[in-house]
Design an enzyme around this catalytic site. Structure first.
Site, PDB file in Angstrom:
ATOM      1  N   PHE A  39      -4.536  24.406-146.425  1.00 37.07           N
ATOM      2  CA  PHE A  39      -5.730  25.045-146.953  1.00 37.07           C
ATOM      3  C   PHE A  39      -6.801  24.912-145.882  1.00 37.07           C
ATOM      4  CE2 PHE A  39      -6.663  25.709-151.734  1.00 37.07           C
ATOM      5  CZ  PHE A  39      -5.616  26.590-151.830  1.00 37.07           C
ATOM      6  N   GLN A  98     -20.999  28.038-154.505  1.00 37.94           N
ATOM      7  CA  GLN A  98     -20.027  28.457-153.497  1.00 37.94           C
ATOM      8  C   GLN A  98     -19.637  29.928-153.634  1.00 37.94           C
ATOM      9  OE1 GLN A  98     -15.737  26.910-153.482  1.00 37.94           O
ATOM     10  NE2 GLN A  98     -16.612  26.139-151.586  1.00 37.94           N
ATOM     11  N   HIS A 107     -16.725  32.437-152.344  1.00 39.61           N
ATOM     12  CA  HIS A 107     -15.393  32.445-151.746  1.00 39.61           C
ATOM     13  C   HIS A 107     -15.329  33.657-150.835  1.00 39.61           C
ATOM     14  CE1 HIS A 107     -11.065  32.532-151.361  1.00 39.61           C
ATOM     15  NE2 HIS A 107     -10.980  31.389-152.003  1.00 39.61           N
ATOM     16  N   LEU A 157     -10.099  36.790-156.938  1.00 45.57           N
ATOM     17  CA  LEU A 157      -9.783  36.115-155.682  1.00 45.57           C
ATOM     18  C   LEU A 157      -8.450  36.465-155.051  1.00 45.57           C
ATOM     19  CD1 LEU A 157     -10.716  32.395-155.998  1.00 45.57           C
ATOM     20  CD2 LEU A 157     -12.043  34.307-155.160  1.00 45.57           C
ATOM     21  N   GLU A 178      -6.903  31.146-150.965  1.00 46.07           N
ATOM     22  CA  GLU A 178      -7.203  30.557-149.675  1.00 46.07           C
ATOM     23  C   GLU A 178      -5.963  30.316-148.808  1.00 46.07           C
ATOM     24  OE1 GLU A 178     -10.530  28.654-149.342  1.00 46.07           O
ATOM     25  OE2 GLU A 178      -9.838  26.789-148.460  1.00 46.07           O
ATOM     26  N   ARG A 210     -15.138  27.341-146.404  1.00 41.29           N
ATOM     27  CA  ARG A 210     -15.488  28.539-147.168  1.00 41.29           C
ATOM     28  C   ARG A 210     -16.908  29.019-146.924  1.00 41.29           C
ATOM     29  NH1 ARG A 210     -12.872  27.332-153.056  1.00 41.29           N
ATOM     30  NH2 ARG A 210     -10.765  27.776-152.344  1.00 41.29           N
ATOM     31  N   HIS A 228     -18.191  31.870-156.765  1.00 45.36           N
ATOM     32  CA  HIS A 228     -16.939  31.240-157.138  1.00 45.36           C
ATOM     33  C   HIS A 228     -17.104  29.944-157.916  1.00 45.36           C
ATOM     34  CE1 HIS A 228     -12.857  30.046-156.902  1.00 45.36           C
ATOM     35  NE2 HIS A 228     -13.037  29.116-156.003  1.00 45.36           N
ATOM     36  N   ARG A 277     -17.576  22.876-151.606  1.00 51.02           N
ATOM     37  CA  ARG A 277     -16.322  22.294-152.076  1.00 51.02           C
ATOM     38  C   ARG A 277     -15.157  22.809-151.244  1.00 51.02           C
ATOM     39  NH1 ARG A 277     -12.246  24.173-155.177  1.00 51.02           N
ATOM     40  NH2 ARG A 277     -13.311  25.965-156.094  1.00 51.02           N
TER      41      ARG A 277
HETATM   42  C1  LIG Z   1      -9.889  32.603-159.584  1.00 56.72           C
HETATM   43  C2  LIG Z   1     -10.096  31.153-159.323  1.00 56.72           C
HETATM   44  C3  LIG Z   1      -9.195  30.477-158.519  1.00 56.72           C
HETATM   45  C4  LIG Z   1      -9.352  29.141-158.260  1.00 56.72           C
HETATM   46  N1  LIG Z   1      -8.441  28.516-157.465  1.00 56.72           N
HETATM   47  C5  LIG Z   1      -8.570  27.200-157.223  1.00 56.72           C
HETATM   48  C6  LIG Z   1      -7.610  26.514-156.426  1.00 56.72           C
HETATM   49  O1  LIG Z   1      -6.647  27.101-155.940  1.00 56.72           O
HETATM   50  N2  LIG Z   1      -7.767  25.194-156.237  1.00 56.72           N
HETATM   51  C7  LIG Z   1      -8.810  24.500-156.794  1.00 56.72           C
HETATM   52  O2  LIG Z   1      -8.892  23.297-156.594  1.00 56.72           O
HETATM   53  N3  LIG Z   1      -9.732  25.116-157.545  1.00 56.72           N
HETATM   54  C8  LIG Z   1      -9.637  26.459-157.767  1.00 56.72           C
HETATM   55  N4  LIG Z   1     -10.590  27.085-158.534  1.00 56.72           N
HETATM   56  C9  LIG Z   1     -11.669  26.283-159.122  1.00 56.72           C
HETATM   57  C10 LIG Z   1     -11.162  25.601-160.379  1.00 56.72           C
HETATM   58  O3  LIG Z   1     -10.603  26.560-161.216  1.00 56.72           O
HETATM   59  C11 LIG Z   1     -12.265  24.874-161.090  1.00 56.72           C
HETATM   60  O4  LIG Z   1     -12.781  23.944-160.219  1.00 56.72           O
HETATM   61  C12 LIG Z   1     -11.743  24.118-162.300  1.00 56.72           C
HETATM   62  O5  LIG Z   1     -10.745  24.822-162.953  1.00 56.72           O
HETATM   63  C13 LIG Z   1     -12.817  23.799-163.281  1.00 56.72           C
HETATM   64  O6  LIG Z   1     -12.217  23.141-164.372  1.00 56.72           O
HETATM   65  P1  LIG Z   1     -12.992  22.778-165.691  1.00 56.72           P
HETATM   66  O7  LIG Z   1     -12.031  22.090-166.561  1.00 56.72           O
HETATM   67  O8  LIG Z   1     -14.230  22.082-165.307  1.00 56.72           O
HETATM   68  O9  LIG Z   1     -13.423  24.173-166.307  1.00 56.72           O
HETATM   69  P2  LIG Z   1     -12.570  25.444-166.770  1.00 56.72           P
HETATM   70  O10 LIG Z   1     -11.160  25.322-166.428  1.00 56.72           O
HETATM   71  O11 LIG Z   1     -13.281  26.630-166.300  1.00 56.72           O
HETATM   72  O12 LIG Z   1     -12.630  25.383-168.346  1.00 56.72           O
HETATM   73  C14 LIG Z   1     -13.786  25.617-169.076  1.00 56.72           C
HETATM   74  C15 LIG Z   1     -13.445  25.587-170.523  1.00 56.72           C
HETATM   75  O13 LIG Z   1     -14.614  25.540-171.298  1.00 56.72           O
HETATM   76  C16 LIG Z   1     -14.585  26.543-172.287  1.00 56.72           C
HETATM   77  N5  LIG Z   1     -15.968  26.852-172.644  1.00 56.72           N
HETATM   78  C17 LIG Z   1     -16.887  27.570-171.956  1.00 56.72           C
HETATM   79  N6  LIG Z   1     -18.042  27.593-172.628  1.00 56.72           N
HETATM   80  C18 LIG Z   1     -17.859  26.878-173.755  1.00 56.72           C
HETATM   81  C19 LIG Z   1     -18.677  26.539-174.870  1.00 56.72           C
HETATM   82  N7  LIG Z   1     -19.939  26.948-174.965  1.00 56.72           N
HETATM   83  N8  LIG Z   1     -18.148  25.784-175.861  1.00 56.72           N
HETATM   84  C20 LIG Z   1     -16.867  25.371-175.799  1.00 56.72           C
HETATM   85  N9  LIG Z   1     -16.051  25.669-174.777  1.00 56.72           N
HETATM   86  C21 LIG Z   1     -16.543  26.402-173.766  1.00 56.72           C
HETATM   87  C22 LIG Z   1     -13.779  27.634-171.678  1.00 56.72           C
HETATM   88  O14 LIG Z   1     -13.275  28.510-172.645  1.00 56.72           O
HETATM   89  C23 LIG Z   1     -12.692  26.811-171.006  1.00 56.72           C
HETATM   90  O15 LIG Z   1     -11.727  26.403-171.927  1.00 56.72           O
HETATM   91  C24 LIG Z   1     -10.441  28.446-158.807  1.00 56.72           C
HETATM   92  C25 LIG Z   1     -11.357  29.107-159.614  1.00 56.72           C
HETATM   93  C26 LIG Z   1     -11.204  30.455-159.861  1.00 56.72           C
HETATM   94  C27 LIG Z   1     -12.208  31.163-160.705  1.00 56.72           C
END
Ligand SMILES: Cc1cc2nc3c(=O)[nH]c(=O)nc-3n(C[C@H](O)[C@H](O)[C@H](O)COP(=O)(O)OP(=O)(O)OC[C@H]3O[C@@H](n4cnc5c(N)ncnc54)[C@H](O)[C@@H]3O)c2cc1C
Ligand code: SF4
Ligand code: SF4
Ligand code: FES
Lengths: 240, 579
Positions: free
Chosen positions: B119, B234, B236, B251, B254, B285, B349, B383
């Site tokens: 990466f 960030q 991307h 996306l 990467e 990034r 992103h 990040r």
């Molecule tokens: C397209 C994409 C690709 C990515 N690829 C990578 C990668 O390859 N490697 C990497 O390390 N990171 C990657 N990331 C970043 C990574 O996805 C995030 O850092 C990580 O998933 C965040 O996790 P989380 O559990 O904090 O939130 P999320 O996984 O986003 O989960 C949020 C949750 O909260 C819920 N929610 C939202 N609002 C509310 C509310 N008001 N009440 C109750 N629930 C709610 C949502 O429905 C969801 O279930 C990527 C991100 C994207 C968008």
């Protein structure tokens, strides 16, 4: 070329409507437009009371399955141009209760998913990730089948699900296969018993409707055939 | 109002929320754990959308120190070092658990061991993955584990606000709304974990899922939580260009650049040679995204205001085999990633800033734990790819463990009923108006505003303008109405009004903090202060809610407790040393 789309959308509020109806909308077309863009356009600009479900908009979450021009598809991964017509009819997925408009209740689908004990149970002695040569046959075709995004398309297309409300259906059985064929799992036999029932693998008539609609190119039928073979082996005491 | 009592309430079911639930339950299965999520369980959020993979030290030739150093370097050295160290040192445990307990199966290399791919911004190939759509497997398997446990799941139920105890000294649960019925109710809990995944969806071009609208951050802000470095958003570098379609900004992962894919401007120049001649496209990034954006702004982009990503020289077979998901996505817009160049644009992103926490996910408010993207400090100013889902799993596990310990010794404290009732009435106001503002118009305007005034290239003037406009939009959204007043049942418009209210709340923090930081660092670039200023700005910026609409802002020097200034040999720092 730039003629607008003629879109018919299924409307139903079980709280207040006696019967469902269709509403007609004229929607302008743009490049790379997906069916999801169509319903978003309608909701944002033409009729703010429309309901549908989506989240990722890139075919990864399995939230946006709809019945579009006679076939279950992911709205976000269905390009309008691929439909080869300006007339689009959008309905909720068949075989599911309706919450409102295009939003269905996925509970029956996940109830069956839960029935096959979808969670991995590690064998006691396994406390490190196993070593598996990529070209060995160890994983059979499990890894291809693990791509399931539980969108329900297959379930809605299966005629056996339509006629048998207890039939576990293609997605749950496919998940069962990925665990039963996983040598790391501790309760494979128990799980095989759950699917070795009349409402389990034996209900499948191998017609591949499920595979035809799967947006992830999964072939649940193949997993089900493999499970059937293992059920027979179990009968002869060979499956452990 | 209906009241549900629980030991632990978790808002959000991404990597952080799910892992927190599993850990809390496994620590003490007698606890009542309630998970509320805006989408269907296992389907909302960005963890599900993780493509590339997760950074972890597994190889003996690699080391935690290396991963730590890469993380700080990438973060422009304003990371909270304790949080960053916890990230890298817990990551092997999280990955081990994902394989061995949760049942994921990461891709294997030739030697049969877990494969680690390259990466950008990393000194060692340390990203574990499942092809190029890793998140599907991670989140599906974690969700399956939820089914194995007696954890109560409230699907399509969103948190609206946190509730405080009668003495106002602690958080005791939340006000929620059931999206399907429109019903607003209370969960009264001993410990509340916020894990709603931050947001970067306030920009015209963005990558996150639709349901992520900064809810958790806005909710915590209103309750009085302290935030850190909110200016750090960030972008991307390789978002797909797809015109007006929602696919726009999604996306291309990467790993493509990691494997050697190249970027060209509209004139066919490999422009990274000018911006980072050593690391080229494998630079971090922030730099790659900004460089692309500068090319576009200088008129050297394509006709669609984009640059080209070219992977074709890697060999069509290689690209199709390693990046099947990306190939398929690009096919949707009629292009062939394996054989031709594809137009890409920087896309918003990830939010590096967030609620200030300690290594136990504890915020400044008693009873409130925050983890995943909603929390700030781990990644500093930028990040690294692969550190995001790493963060969610590492800190999700921790939050679960801490919550279980707290809930086992704590009693349930009653909430303030009048406060809850007032909040409920506030959220219902859009139904009471016959006419009002249109939420979709406001949302479009905000996305444009943020992109133009508070995006990749910022200036003091643009930010001041943005701040004023945001205050205006905050008032405007307060008078939005829903077109169908008697339809609370799965009302998308009403939910959008709540979304946009939260988005504006977060945007204000981003802009305010960006205005304060008069230097450029990581993702934050000020055209009027283009240099990184280590003399003055090895600083974290904190914000809390003040009186009315006011934001309280304070600055504190970064605690350089593990990696001291003299140890850091990044280019910025060489300059400082020479002086
Ligand atoms: C397209 C994409 C690709 C990515 N690829 C990578 C990668 O390859 N490697 C990497 O390390 N990171 C990657 N990331 C970043 C990574 O996805 C995030 O850092 C990580 O998933 C965040 O996790 P989380 O559990 O904090 O939130 P999320 O996984 O986003 O989960 C949020 C949750 O909260 C819920 N929610 C939202 N609002 C509310 C509310 N008001 N009440 C109750 N629930 C709610 C949502 O429905 C969801 O279930 C990527 C991100 C994207 C968008
Ligand atoms: S098998 Fe295919 S169609 Fe069926 S739920 Fe999974 S992804 Fe959807
Ligand atoms: S092959 Fe079996 S599971 Fe698939 S649609 Fe036909 S009957 Fe249903
Ligand atoms: S919105 Fe996620 S699969 Fe379509």
């Amino acid at each position: 070329m730039c003629k607008p789309l003629q879109v018919k959308v299924f409307r139903f509020n079980p709280e207040s409507d006696v019967a469902p109806k269709f509403d007609d909308f004229e929607v302008p077309v743009f490049d790379n437009m997906a069916v999801l863009d169509v319903v978003i356009h309608i909701q944002n600009y033409l009729d703010r009371s429309l309901s549908f479900r989506f989240s990722c908009r890139i075919g990864m979450c399995g939230s946006c399955a709809m019945y579009v021009n006679g076939r279950a598809r992911l709205a976000c991964r269905t390009q309008v141009s691929s439909l080869k017509t300006r007339d689009i009819t959008i309905m909720p997925l068949p075989n599911f209760p309706i919450i409102r408009d295009l939003v269905v209740d996925m509970e029956p689908f996940f109830d069956k998913w839960k029935k096959i004990k979808p969670y991995y149970v590690p064998k006691r002695e396994l406390d490190e990730p196993v070593t598996v040569q990529p070209n060995s046959n160890e994983r059979e075709f499990i890894d291809d089948m693990l791509d399931c995004i539980s969108c329900g398309c297959c379930y809605s297309a299966c005629s056996m699900v339509a006629t048998n409300k207890d039939y576990l259906g293609p997605a749950a059985l496919n998940r069962a296969y990925t665990l039963i064929a996983d040598k790391r799992d501790a309760i494979r036999v128990e799980r095989l018993k759950v699917v070795d029932r009349s409402y389990g693998v034996w209900r499948c008539h191998t017609q591949f409707n499920c595979a035809e609609v799967c947006p992830k190119n999964i072939v649940p039928t193949r997993s089900i055939q493999n499970l059937k073979r293992r059920c027979v082996l179990k009968k002869f005491g060979i499956f452990k | 109002m209906e009241v549900l009592k629980a030991d632990i309430l978790i808002l959000g079911a991404g990597g952080a929320g799910l892992f927190a639930a599993l850990h809390a339950y496994d620590r003490n299965p007698r606890l009542k754990v309630v998970v509320a999520t805006k989408g269907l369980i296992g389907k909302g959020g960005c963890s599900r959308m993780v493509q590339g993979g997760l950074n972890v030290v597994l190889n003996e030739k690699d080391s935690l120190e290396n991963h730590f150093q890469d993380t700080l370097k990438g973060g422009g050295f304003i990371n909270n070092q304790e949080l960053a160290w916890t990230l890298v040192s817990d990551a092997p445990k999280a990955v081990h658990e994902l394989e061995v307990k949760v049942g994921c199966f990461f891709d294997r290399g030739e030697d049969g061991k877990i494969h680690q791919k390259p990466f950008a911004g990393q000194s060692f190939d340390r990203t574990v993955h499942v092809a190029d759509l890793t998140g599907i497997q991670l989140i599906s398997r974690m969700t399956d584990q939820i089914y194995a446990r007696n954890i109560q799941v409230l699907e399509e139920t969103r948190g609206l606000d946190l509730l405080s105890s009668k003495d106002g000294h602690r958080i005791v649960g939340a006000l929620l709304s059931d999206i399907r019925t429109g019903e607003i109710f209370v969960v009264n809990a001993k410990v509340t974990i916020v894990a709603t995944g931050g947001c970067a969806s306030m920009y015209k071009i963005s990558a996150p899922s639709f349901d992520k609208t900064g809810d958790g951050m806005a909710i915590c802000f209103r309750a009085g939580a302290e935030f850190v470095d909110m200016e750090m958003v960030q972008f991307h570098p390789t978002g797909l260009v797809a015109g007006r379609s929602r696919l726009n900004g999604s996306l291309l992962e990467e790993g493509l650049r990691g494997s050697g894919a190249r970027l060209y401007n509209g004139l066919g120049e490999r422009f990274m040679e000018r911006y980072d001649p050593v690391r080229l496209e494998r630079s971090t990034r922030d730099r790659v995204a900004r460089s692309s954006f500068m090319e576009i702004m200088a008129g050297r982009g394509t006709e669609n205001n984009a640059v080209y990503l070219d992977a074709s020289h890697l060999g069509a077979e290689f690209v199709e085999q390693k990046f099947p998901g990306m190939v398929e996505r690009v096919k949707d817009i009629g292009k062939d990633l394996a054989r031709e160049k594809v137009e890409v644009t920087p896309t918003a992103h990830y939010q590096m800033g967030g609620v200030r926490i300690d290594t136990h996910c504890q915020s400044n408010l008693k009873g409130l734990l925050v983890c995943g993207e909603d929390a700030g400090g781990v990644h500093g100013a930028n990040r690294l790819g692969g550190n995001g889902i790493c963060d969610s799993t590492v800190y999700g596990r921790r939050a679960g463990d801490v919550a279980a310990a707290l809930a086992s010794e704590e009693d349930i404290h009653p909430y303030q009923e009048t406060e809850a009732e007032r909040m409920r009435m506030g959220w219902l106001r859009p139904f009471l108006r016959e006419s009002g503002e249109n939420v979709y118009e406001i949302r479009d305007e905000i996305e444009d505003l943020m992109w133009e005034k508070a995006g990749l290239l910022r200036t003091g003037n643009k930010l001041t303008e943005a701040a004023e406009r945001l205050d205006y939009f905050l008032e405007k959204i307060d008078s939005a109405n829903v077109a169908h007043r008697y339809l609370a049942h799965y009302n998308m418009e009403w939910n959008n009004i709540i979304d946009v209210t939260n988005l504006i709340t977060v945007c204000r923090m981003v802009v305010n903090s960006a205005r304060c930081r008069e230097e450029s660092r990581g993702a934050h670039y000020r055209e009027d202060f283009p240099e990184t200023d280590n003399e003055k700005w090895l600083i974290n910026i904190y914000q809390t809610k003040g009186e009315g609409f006011h934001l309280n802002l304070t600055q504190k020097p970064v605690a350089l407790n593990r990696f001291r200034r003299d140890d850091i040999e990044d280019r910025f720092f060489e300059k400082v040393k020479k002086k």
